[in-house]
Write a protein that holds these residues in place. Structure first.
Motif, PDB file in Angstrom:
ATOM      1  N   LEU A 138       0.831  -1.202   0.000  1.00 58.30           N
ATOM      2  CA  LEU A 138       0.000   0.000   0.000  1.00 58.30           C
ATOM      3  C   LEU A 138       0.865   1.252   0.000  1.00 58.30           C
ATOM      4  O   LEU A 138       1.591   1.495   0.963  1.00 58.30           O
ATOM      5  CB  LEU A 138      -0.838   0.057   1.283  1.00 58.30           C
ATOM      6  N   PRO A 139       0.799   2.045  -1.055  1.00 63.11           N
ATOM      7  CA  PRO A 139       1.532   3.315  -1.007  1.00 63.11           C
ATOM      8  C   PRO A 139       0.837   4.246  -0.016  1.00 63.11           C
ATOM      9  O   PRO A 139      -0.389   4.325   0.008  1.00 63.11           O
ATOM     10  CB  PRO A 139       1.416   3.851  -2.444  1.00 63.11           C
ATOM     11  N   VAL A 140       1.614   4.902   0.828  1.00 60.21           N
ATOM     12  CA  VAL A 140       1.041   5.789   1.836  1.00 60.21           C
ATOM     13  C   VAL A 140       0.836   7.163   1.192  1.00 60.21           C
ATOM     14  O   VAL A 140       1.674   8.055   1.290  1.00 60.21           O
ATOM     15  CB  VAL A 140       1.946   5.877   3.081  1.00 60.21           C
ATOM     16  N   ILE A 141      -0.295   7.272   0.482  1.00 60.35           N
ATOM     17  CA  ILE A 141      -0.645   8.522  -0.198  1.00 60.35           C
ATOM     18  C   ILE A 141      -2.123   8.807   0.054  1.00 60.35           C
ATOM     19  O   ILE A 141      -2.898   7.905   0.361  1.00 60.35           O
ATOM     20  CB  ILE A 141      -0.357   8.451  -1.721  1.00 60.35           C
ATOM     21  N   ASP A 142      -2.481  10.072  -0.091  1.00 64.57           N
ATOM     22  CA  ASP A 142      -3.860  10.493   0.200  1.00 64.57           C
ATOM     23  C   ASP A 142      -4.896   9.753  -0.635  1.00 64.57           C
ATOM     24  O   ASP A 142      -6.009   9.504  -0.176  1.00 64.57           O
ATOM     25  CB  ASP A 142      -4.018  12.005  -0.030  1.00 64.57           C
ATOM     26  N   ASP A 143      -4.544   9.398  -1.884  1.00 62.21           N
ATOM     27  CA  ASP A 143      -5.513   8.710  -2.747  1.00 62.21           C
ATOM     28  C   ASP A 143      -5.852   7.317  -2.231  1.00 62.21           C
ATOM     29  O   ASP A 143      -6.884   6.766  -2.587  1.00 62.21           O
ATOM     30  CB  ASP A 143      -4.966   8.571  -4.178  1.00 62.21           C
ATOM     31  N   VAL A 144      -4.977   6.739  -1.437  1.00 60.50           N
ATOM     32  CA  VAL A 144      -5.180   5.362  -0.960  1.00 60.50           C
ATOM     33  C   VAL A 144      -5.721   5.337   0.477  1.00 60.50           C
ATOM     34  O   VAL A 144      -6.676   4.628   0.780  1.00 60.50           O
ATOM     35  CB  VAL A 144      -3.859   4.552  -1.049  1.00 60.50           C
ATOM     36  N   LEU A 145      -5.113   6.124   1.369  1.00 56.76           N
ATOM     37  CA  LEU A 145      -5.522   6.102   2.777  1.00 56.76           C
ATOM     38  C   LEU A 145      -6.795   6.913   2.981  1.00 56.76           C
ATOM     39  O   LEU A 145      -6.813   8.109   2.747  1.00 56.76           O
ATOM     40  CB  LEU A 145      -4.430   6.698   3.668  1.00 56.76           C
ATOM     41  N   ILE A 146      -7.836   6.243   3.430  1.00 57.08           N
ATOM     42  CA  ILE A 146      -9.081   6.957   3.731  1.00 57.08           C
ATOM     43  C   ILE A 146      -9.101   7.327   5.204  1.00 57.08           C
ATOM     44  O   ILE A 146      -9.377   8.453   5.579  1.00 57.08           O
ATOM     45  CB  ILE A 146     -10.312   6.085   3.385  1.00 57.08           C
ATOM     46  N   ASN A 147      -8.772   6.352   6.064  1.00 51.66           N
ATOM     47  CA  ASN A 147      -8.808   6.617   7.501  1.00 51.66           C
ATOM     48  C   ASN A 147      -7.813   5.712   8.216  1.00 51.66           C
ATOM     49  O   ASN A 147      -7.672   4.546   7.874  1.00 51.66           O
ATOM     50  CB  ASN A 147     -10.221   6.375   8.042  1.00 51.66           C
ATOM     51  N   VAL A 148      -7.128   6.279   9.204  1.00 54.40           N
ATOM     52  CA  VAL A 148      -6.232   5.495  10.054  1.00 54.40           C
ATOM     53  C   VAL A 148      -6.735   5.674  11.482  1.00 54.40           C
ATOM     54  O   VAL A 148      -6.667   6.758  12.040  1.00 54.40           O
ATOM     55  CB  VAL A 148      -4.767   5.971   9.933  1.00 54.40           C
ATOM     56  N   ASP A 149      -7.278   4.588  12.045  1.00 54.60           N
ATOM     57  CA  ASP A 149      -7.779   4.614  13.418  1.00 54.60           C
ATOM     58  C   ASP A 149      -6.744   3.914  14.292  1.00 54.60           C
ATOM     59  O   ASP A 149      -6.725   2.685  14.398  1.00 54.60           O
ATOM     60  CB  ASP A 149      -9.139   3.910  13.488  1.00 54.60           C
ATOM     61  N   LYS A 150      -5.844   4.731  14.900  1.00 51.54           N
ATOM     62  CA  LYS A 150      -4.744   4.150  15.682  1.00 51.54           C
ATOM     63  C   LYS A 150      -5.267   3.421  16.909  1.00 51.54           C
ATOM     64  O   LYS A 150      -4.699   2.429  17.338  1.00 51.54           O
ATOM     65  CB  LYS A 150      -3.762   5.249  16.101  1.00 51.54           C
ATOM     66  N   LYS A 151      -6.347   3.936  17.483  1.00 54.15           N
ATOM     67  CA  LYS A 151      -6.890   3.349  18.702  1.00 54.15           C
ATOM     68  C   LYS A 151      -7.431   1.941  18.452  1.00 54.15           C
ATOM     69  O   LYS A 151      -7.123   0.998  19.165  1.00 54.15           O
ATOM     70  CB  LYS A 151      -8.012   4.244  19.212  1.00 54.15           C
ATOM     71  N   GLU A 152      -8.241   1.821  17.390  1.00 54.88           N
ATOM     72  CA  GLU A 152      -8.835   0.513  17.046  1.00 54.88           C
ATOM     73  C   GLU A 152      -7.883  -0.336  16.198  1.00 54.88           C
ATOM     74  O   GLU A 152      -8.171  -1.497  15.926  1.00 54.88           O
ATOM     75  CB  GLU A 152     -10.154   0.723  16.287  1.00 54.88           C
ATOM     76  N   LYS A 153      -6.793   0.275  15.763  1.00 56.07           N
ATOM     77  CA  LYS A 153      -5.802  -0.408  14.901  1.00 56.07           C
ATOM     78  C   LYS A 153      -6.439  -0.907  13.607  1.00 56.07           C
ATOM     79  O   LYS A 153      -6.287  -2.060  13.215  1.00 56.07           O
ATOM     80  CB  LYS A 153      -5.065  -1.533  15.651  1.00 56.07           C
ATOM     81  N   ILE A 154      -7.185  -0.003  12.957  1.00 51.74           N
ATOM     82  CA  ILE A 154      -7.820  -0.323  11.677  1.00 51.74           C
ATOM     83  C   ILE A 154      -7.470   0.774  10.668  1.00 51.74           C
ATOM     84  O   ILE A 154      -7.602   1.960  10.957  1.00 51.74           O
ATOM     85  CB  ILE A 154      -9.362  -0.414  11.808  1.00 51.74           C
ATOM     86  N   VAL A 155      -7.002   0.358   9.512  1.00 49.41           N
ATOM     87  CA  VAL A 155      -6.702   1.286   8.429  1.00 49.41           C
ATOM     88  C   VAL A 155      -7.702   1.013   7.307  1.00 49.41           C
ATOM     89  O   VAL A 155      -7.836  -0.125   6.858  1.00 49.41           O
ATOM     90  CB  VAL A 155      -5.251   1.083   7.913  1.00 49.41           C
ATOM     91  N   THR A 156      -8.418   2.057   6.884  1.00 48.34           N
ATOM     92  CA  THR A 156      -9.367   1.919   5.785  1.00 48.34           C
ATOM     93  C   THR A 156      -8.724   2.515   4.538  1.00 48.34           C
ATOM     94  O   THR A 156      -8.183   3.621   4.582  1.00 48.34           O
ATOM     95  CB  THR A 156     -10.684   2.674   6.096  1.00 48.34           C
ATOM     96  N   VAL A 157      -8.787   1.750   3.440  1.00 47.83           N
ATOM     97  CA  VAL A 157      -8.108   2.177   2.218  1.00 47.83           C
ATOM     98  C   VAL A 157      -9.032   2.152   1.010  1.00 47.83           C
ATOM     99  O   VAL A 157      -9.999   1.397   0.971  1.00 47.83           O
ATOM    100  CB  VAL A 157      -6.869   1.288   1.924  1.00 47.83           C
TER     101      VAL A 157
END
Length: 174
Positions: free
Chosen positions: A148-167
């Motif tokens: 996963l490239p860490v760019i705005d077009d790919v990352l929708i949400n990073v929930d550090k608390k729940e440890k869930i990344v939505t892409v």
């Protein structure tokens, strides 16, 4: 002492005869972590032995940092620290800007698509160039890792608390 400590580097070898150490950086902020005056915890993970050290000077050299620590002036004093790790306490962490994350916050996160499909778990972070790449270990049977490239077009949400990344899965990612 309930402080959390985070590894920022590993002593991979000595350098020269004046007590300098070669450090393999394991942090996004090597120039800050290894700056003159920085205090770090040097730890032997096998024995649990540790000591606080202060950086006198550091310089980048190929893919390692050469550190001079206070009180060490010759190779015989530092020889025994090969394999030890350098750590920083949680309260020494830098405030990050929005959209910046520590490695330990991202590794282990579950990754889901915007449609809710489980894509896997982030296992490592690569820094090949312009942007980081998060390596996602896919669920069993679904083949190779997802990069996963860490760019705005790919990352929708990073929930550090729940440890869930939505892409958002751009064409060609899977």
């Amino acid at each position: 002492m309930n402080e959390k400590w985070f590894t920022v580097g590993k002593v991979v070898n000595t350098h020269g005869i004046r007590g300098e150490l070669k450090i393999l950086s394991q942090t996004d902020f090597a120039e800050v972590r290894f700056a003159a005056g920085s205090k770090l915890l040097m730890l032997n993970e096998e024995s649990g032995a540790s000591m606080e050290v202060k950086v006198i000077s550091s310089r980048a050299n190929k893919n390692v940092y050469i550190l001079k620590l206070e009180g060490f002036t010759d190779i015989n004093q530092v020889e025994k620290y090969k394999g030890w790790v350098l750590k920083v306490s949680e309260d020494k962490q830098l405030e990050l800007d929005e959209g910046e994350y520590y490695y330990h916050e991202i590794i282990g996160c579950r990754v889901i698509s915007e449609e809710g499909e489980e894509l896997g778990v982030i296992s490592e972070i690569l820094s090949p160039g312009a942007n980081d790449v998060w390596v996602v270990d896919r669920p069993k049977g679904s083949g190779k890792q997802l990069l996963l490239p860490v760019i705005d077009d790919v990352l929708i949400n990073v929930d550090k608390k729940e440890k869930i990344v939505t892409v958002h899965l751009m064409e060609g990612l899977i």
